[in-house]
Design an enzyme around this catalytic site. Structure first.
Site, short mmCIF file in Angstrom:
data_model
loop_
_atom_site.label_atom_id
_atom_site.label_comp_id
_atom_site.label_asym_id
_atom_site.label_seq_id
_atom_site.Cartn_x
_atom_site.Cartn_y
_atom_site.Cartn_z
N GLU A 52 0.65 -1.21 -0.38
CA GLU A 52 -0.15 0.02 0.15
C GLU A 52 0.85 1.93 -0.08
O GLU A 52 1.71 1.53 0.83
CB GLU A 52 -0.84 -0.11 1.60
CG GLU A 52 -1.84 1.09 1.69
CD GLU A 52 -2.31 0.28 2.84
OE1 GLU A 52 -2.46 -0.07 3.65
OE2 GLU A 52 -2.89 1.48 2.99
N ASP A 64 -1.57 -1.98 5.03
CA ASP A 64 -1.03 -1.64 6.68
C ASP A 64 -2.53 -2.69 7.15
O ASP A 64 -3.61 -3.07 7.15
CB ASP A 64 -1.54 -0.27 6.71
CG ASP A 64 -0.35 0.66 5.93
OD1 ASP A 64 0.38 0.07 5.89
OD2 ASP A 64 -0.50 2.01 5.59
N ASP A 100 -4.43 -1.09 9.37
CA ASP A 100 -5.44 -0.62 9.65
C ASP A 100 -6.33 -0.45 8.40
O ASP A 100 -6.67 -1.43 7.84
CB ASP A 100 -4.93 1.15 9.77
CG ASP A 100 -3.91 1.46 8.62
OD1 ASP A 100 -4.84 0.69 7.29
OD2 ASP A 100 -3.68 2.02 8.10
N ASP A 150 -8.01 1.21 6.41
CA ASP A 150 -7.54 1.91 4.88
C ASP A 150 -7.29 0.51 4.61
O ASP A 150 -7.46 -0.12 3.28
CB ASP A 150 -6.53 2.27 4.98
CG ASP A 150 -7.17 3.93 4.79
OD1 ASP A 150 -8.77 4.16 4.67
OD2 ASP A 150 -6.25 5.18 3.91
#
Ligand code: 0RA
Length: 635
Positions: free
Chosen positions: A423, A496, A498, A500
């Site tokens: 990402e 990641d 998270d 997103d």
């Protein structure tokens, strides 16, 4: 035809069966184990197909180690053979290749073991009891491992008619752990009940739960069930159905075009499912192609701009075909392919003209089918054109048309090459430094990946990020997908940890699942689990996968240890204990620094703290961070 004991041809004893079971039942695995049951069931089915029985009952023993099959047919003959001085029943069950001379006169042979049936089962059963109700009497005889254990005994009067076999497959042959699989048996019995429409099969599982399987609609009903299960509606209301017979083959067929994106042809030969198709399936496909083209010619239908392929014609087709042939030849490891060469032409001839005639008569159905076919052809052309366009556009970047942002690996062997989709450019940069450049390639993705759930191939390829993924993988997508061209055997989604990251991973998985399903099914797609924290202590770094992992680490620290969290909240140090249960914003995760008495903890101190044995749990080698993080979570 009248039938008596002198009609039984006696060939040889049963020792060869126990010596080489695989030669008779294909193998001694679960399939072979169940094969014994199908052999017995098929004998009863034959009795029913020939009009002598209407009902078959299959009862599983409570321990799943045995089964009873009963029918209400004529009953296996029990009269004494003049030469062998034994009841026909005993000869049939103890002599290899014993069968009635009537074999080959009709279609009653049930495939599988080509009639060698019950003696093979007897040979491979630790015990078998045959009960025959015939001429108003009940006869019983017992066997063990193919050997006769009791004389045929008349147990008195009955009004019943039929045959019952109870047997237990021999653990010496199949192993002590082998068992019958109730769901598998139910499914196969259900298929048989659709295939033989007059037949009623009663199935009792090991818990005594009873189910009646009876489908007067036959394979037409079976087809409707398959279509409704698929959730894809038919494109014309009535299926095409056919029942025909010629010298080579008896055939039953039901087919219907649907909105499904693929074809599904289920075929059976002599009541046995042929999962790998074969000559009946080939004949059917040829017939469908020719009938549709014949109809188009007759109607002078012209389709501009696209060539219609055989695959286009069968897209969305759901078909059930059942054939009976006199001497079925089954091929392949699992014997699930019909090999009789004469069947292809026979099926093609029987189906072709009737289907073409049907198309001419059912105008609105034919129009709908033709529309479906043209749509399939256009979609295929569009996805091919889109793939070509991408190749042309990216041709400048590399001789292999690779995207400019791809940091490729050195190897060209897909078995060892791995692609990491990461990402953002900065993560890409880190991964590039950490990778093993011989086998690991990095492709950074920026911006939002398109939600490809409903996108066409052309829309997918208009999205820059997905276009890069497609060109890097090299195997095309949709109808143009070719697994042989896949450049990396493993594709890791390294996002990641998270919200997103989860979102992007979900979008990528959606894309793979919808446009390259074979990539997912083939086990090539992996979801990486990057660690959430890096914990620095002197020159060592430790990685913690998640909060729980971090807290386990913190719990092992001494009381006076502090953690530097300035990079998270600008707060400086806090006692290690207090950090537990504190949720840090994972988007800002970098590193936690372990501080003891104002000094960054030394290696020696850490080793002492953690204990040498405990350390490896947290120690990921930096150089290989990408690999370490990619703890393979298979999707
Ligand atoms: C040989 C001859 C006859 C019937 C059968 C076999 C027979 C076998 C099985 C196996 C399971 N159920 C079965 N039912 C019948 C014909 C007997 C006659 O002509 O009466």
């Amino acid at each position: 035809m009248t039938y008596n004991a002198s009609d039984i041809e006696v060939l040889e004893g049963l020792e060869p069966v126990r010596k080489r079971p695989a030669m008779y039942i294909g193998g001694t695995d679960t399939t072979g184990y169940h094969h014994l049951l199908w052999e017995i069931v098929d004998n009863s089915v034959d009795e029913a197909i020939n009009g002598h029985a209407t009902r078959i009952e299959v009862d599983l023993d409570p321990d799943l180690l045995g089964v009873t099959v009963a029918d209400n047919g004529r009953g296996i003959p029990v009269d004494v053979h003049p030469k062998h001085k034994k009841p026909a029943l005993e000869i049939i069950l103890t002599t290899l290749h014993a069968g009635g001379k009537f074999e080959g006169k009709g279609y009653q042979v049930s495939g599988g073991l080509h009639g060698v049936g019950s003696s093979v089962v007897n040979a491979l059963a630790s015990e078998l009891t045959a009960t025959v109700w015939r001429d108003g009497k009940t006869y019983v005889q017992r066997f063990e491992r193919g050997a006769t254990k009791s004389k045929l005994k008349n147990e008195g009067r009955t009004s019943k008619r039929g045959t019952q076999i109870h047997f237990r497959p021999d653990p010496e042959i199949f192993g002590a752990k082998a068992r019958f699989d109730s769901a598998r048996i139910r499914e196969r019995l259900e298929a048989k009940s659709y295939l033989h429409k007059g037949l009623k099969i009663v199935f009792k599982d090991e818990k005594g739960r009873r189910e009646e399987l009876e489908h007067p609609g036959g394979i037409v009903e079976y087809l409707a069930k398959r279509i409704s299960e698929s959730g894809k509606p038919p494109v014309h209301p009535e299926p095409f159905c056919l029942e025909r017979e010629d010298t080579e083959v008896r055939l039953e067929l039901a087919l219907q075009w649907t909105e499904a994106p693929e074809e599904r042809i289920e075929s059976f030969a002599n009541g046995i499912p042929t999962g790998n198709g074969g000559t009946h399936d080939a004949g059917l496909k040829a017939a469908i192609g020719k009938a549709v083209r014949g109809y188009m010619d007759a109607q002078n239908v012209k389709v501009k701009g696209v060539k219609i392929t055989a695959e286009d014609i069968r897209e969305g087709l759901v078909a059930m075909i059942s054939v009976y042939v006199r001497e079925p030849q089954f091929q392949g490891q699992t014997k699930n392919r019909l090999n009789n060469p004469e069947v292809a032409g026979a099926v093609e001839a029987l189906v072709r003209t009737s289907l073409e005639q049907w198309l001419l008569e059912k105008r609105s159905a034919a129009e709908a089918i033709l529309g479906r076919i043209v749509m399939a052809a256009r979609a295929r052309e569009a996805s091919r054109a889109a793939v070509k366009e991408v190749k042309r556009k990216t041709a400048v970047s590399h001789r292999l048309n690779l995207p400019g942002k791809l940091a490729d690996c050195q190897t060209t062997d897909p078995d060892e090459a791995e692609l990491f989709l990461v990402e953002g450019d900065s993560a890409g940069g880190n991964a590039k430094q950490g990778r093993d450049r011989r086998t690991q390639a990095i492709l950074p993705l920026r911006g939002k990946v398109l939600n490809a759930e409903r996108a066409t191939a052309a829309q997918v390829l208009a999205n820059k990020e997905l276009q890069n993924v497609v060109s890097a993988l090299g195997c095309g997508l949709g109808k143009a997908f070719d697994i042989e061209k896949l450049r990396y055997g493993k594709v890791f989604l390294l996002m990641d940890a998270d919200a997103d990251g989860h979102h992007i991973a979900t979008l990528l998985l959606t894309f793979f699942y919808r446009h390259m399903p074979a990539l997912v099914r083939g086990g090539h797609v992996y979801l990486a689990m990057p660690p959430l924290y890096r914990i620095d202590a002197a020159k060592e770094s430790y990685w913690a996968l998640d909060d729980a992992d971090r807290d386990r680490f913190i719990a092992s620290l001494p009381k006076n240890a502090k953690i530097d969290i300035s990079r998270f909240k600008g707060l400086g140090e806090m006692p290690a204990e207090d950090l537990k249960a504190t949720t840090l914003d994972p988007r800002r995760r970098r590193a936690l620094r372990v501080v003891i008495d104002d000094e960054l903890a030394t290696d020696a101190a850490m080793n002492e703290l953690m204990g040498k044995d405990a350390a490896p749990r947290y120690t990921f080698i930096m150089e290989n961070a990408a690999t370490a993080a990619a703890e393979e979570l298979d999707v």
